[in-house]
Design a protein around this motif. Structure first.
Motif, short mmCIF file in Angstrom:
data_model
loop_
_atom_site.label_atom_id
_atom_site.label_comp_id
_atom_site.label_asym_id
_atom_site.label_seq_id
_atom_site.Cartn_x
_atom_site.Cartn_y
_atom_site.Cartn_z
N ARG A 50 0.58 -1.40 -0.08
CA ARG A 50 0.39 0.49 -0.05
C ARG A 50 0.66 0.93 -0.04
O ARG A 50 2.27 1.27 0.21
N ARG A 51 0.21 2.24 -0.19
CA ARG A 51 0.94 3.40 -0.63
C ARG A 51 1.70 4.16 0.65
O ARG A 51 0.89 3.88 2.06
N ASP A 52 2.89 4.71 0.78
CA ASP A 52 3.32 5.18 1.84
C ASP A 52 3.54 4.33 3.22
O ASP A 52 3.87 4.74 4.68
N ALA A 53 3.83 2.60 2.95
CA ALA A 53 3.77 2.30 3.46
C ALA A 53 5.21 1.42 4.53
O ALA A 53 6.86 2.45 3.68
N THR A 54 6.11 1.33 5.10
CA THR A 54 7.62 0.96 5.83
C THR A 54 7.38 0.11 5.76
O THR A 54 6.31 -0.98 5.69
N VAL A 55 8.48 -0.51 5.21
CA VAL A 55 9.05 -1.44 4.64
C VAL A 55 10.31 -1.62 5.20
O VAL A 55 11.08 -1.06 5.74
N ALA A 56 10.74 -3.46 5.38
CA ALA A 56 11.95 -3.77 6.09
C ALA A 56 12.23 -4.56 5.22
O ALA A 56 11.11 -5.93 4.89
N ASP A 57 13.16 -4.94 4.35
CA ASP A 57 13.93 -5.81 3.36
C ASP A 57 15.64 -6.52 4.42
O ASP A 57 16.19 -6.09 4.10
N VAL A 78 12.19 2.39 3.58
CA VAL A 78 13.01 1.34 3.15
C VAL A 78 13.81 0.69 3.73
O VAL A 78 14.76 1.73 3.92
N THR A 79 13.72 0.16 4.59
CA THR A 79 14.72 0.02 5.95
C THR A 79 15.41 -1.54 5.71
O THR A 79 14.70 -2.61 5.25
N LEU A 80 16.52 -1.50 4.80
CA LEU A 80 17.41 -2.67 4.26
C LEU A 80 18.47 -3.43 5.30
O LEU A 80 18.67 -2.62 5.88
N VAL A 81 18.19 -4.22 6.28
CA VAL A 81 18.11 -4.77 6.76
C VAL A 81 19.85 -6.17 6.59
O VAL A 81 18.95 -7.22 6.29
N GLU A 82 20.60 -5.80 6.71
CA GLU A 82 21.62 -6.97 6.58
C GLU A 82 23.16 -6.84 7.35
O GLU A 82 23.53 -5.81 8.03
N ALA A 110 17.55 -9.78 11.97
CA ALA A 110 16.12 -9.36 12.33
C ALA A 110 16.02 -9.53 13.87
O ALA A 110 15.37 -8.44 14.48
N GLU A 111 16.81 -10.34 13.54
CA GLU A 111 15.97 -10.93 15.79
C GLU A 111 16.48 -9.55 16.50
O GLU A 111 16.15 -9.96 17.62
N GLU A 112 17.47 -8.58 16.20
CA GLU A 112 17.75 -7.55 16.95
C GLU A 112 16.80 -6.42 17.02
O GLU A 112 17.13 -5.98 18.22
N LEU A 113 16.70 -6.84 16.01
CA LEU A 113 15.45 -5.77 15.88
C LEU A 113 14.08 -6.17 16.34
O LEU A 113 12.68 -5.19 16.68
N VAL A 121 5.45 -4.29 6.08
CA VAL A 121 5.24 -4.94 5.50
C VAL A 121 6.46 -5.48 5.78
O VAL A 121 8.06 -4.85 5.50
N VAL A 122 7.57 -6.86 5.45
CA VAL A 122 8.31 -7.34 5.45
C VAL A 122 8.75 -8.28 4.58
O VAL A 122 7.71 -9.42 3.94
N THR A 123 9.28 -7.62 3.32
CA THR A 123 9.73 -8.73 2.23
C THR A 123 11.40 -9.31 2.48
O THR A 123 12.22 -9.16 3.54
N SER A 124 11.79 -10.48 1.25
CA SER A 124 12.66 -10.97 1.45
C SER A 124 12.99 -11.63 0.17
O SER A 124 11.54 -11.81 -0.59
#
Length: 200
Positions: A50-57, A78-82, A110-113, A121-124
């Motif tokens: 959806r529009r204006d969503a927060t996303v963790a990749d 978008v938050t890039l988690v690596e 991811a576990e640290e968050l 949304v959480v993508t992968s």
């Protein structure tokens, strides 16, 4: 798909073909098919967000799909988690070079968050089988949000093989589905597993 941000997407592909390959984030054989196999394979995920969503990749690697989503959808945060340093250094260099104000790079697992951050949304992409992926992703999903995992032809088998984990997280069968995205104007059809968290 990228509209006026196409030059930025092209610049990102240059990064993938150059520093991304030199630093081992992608194999040299991937260079001729960066658009088809990687960029255009990830972009359709945006149709399900959806529009204006927060996303963790999670496990963002070279930025797939997170950076592609950020380029195609500037409305997203978008938050890039690596966890790996060399990858987060690459990601931050790309973000700075492209001037992507809607992207944050986080070095860590991811576990640290868990317990500290949630996202719509959480993508992968090709990160882990669904059962293990839910252990990392589900605690990060805000009420009404979802896990959106790019998968191939074995999506249904992954769901069937993850019933124990779905029960563990109290996820109802109707909250899990395989969605097909893309498939128009030269964009490939991709399949993703979507797991929706109750809005309560």
């Amino acid at each position: 798909m990228f509209a006026d941000r196409l030059p930025l997407a092209e610049r990102y592909v240059e990064w993938l073909a150059g520093a991304g390959t030199v630093r081992g984030l992608l194999g040299p054989r991937e260079v001729p098919r960066l658009w088809e196999r990687h960029v255009l394979n990830c972009a359709p995920l945006g149709e399900a967000i959806r529009r204006d969503a927060t996303v963790a990749d999670l496990g963002s690697g070279a930025g797939l799909p997170g950076l592609v989503l950020a380029l195609a959808r500037p409305d997203l945060s978008v938050t890039l988690v690596e966890p790996l340093l060399r990858r987060t250094v690459f990601l931050q260099e790309v973000v700075d070079d492209l001037g992507l104000a809607n992207v944050e790079v986080v070095r860590g697992r991811a576990e640290e968050l868990h317990g500290a951050r949630t996202f719509d949304v959480v993508t992968s992409r090709a990160l882990a089988p669904l059962g293990r992926l839910l252990g990392w992703s589900w605690p990060l999903v805000a009420p009404g949000g979802c896990v959106l995992a790019l998968k191939g032809s074995s999506a249904e088998e992954e769901i069937a093989g993850s019933l124990k984990e779905l029960r563990k997280h109290r996820i109802a069968a109707e909250a899990v589905e395989v969605v097909e995205l893309g498939g128009s104007e030269g964009v490939p059809t991709v399949r993703a597993i979507r797991v929706v968290r109750s809005g309560r």
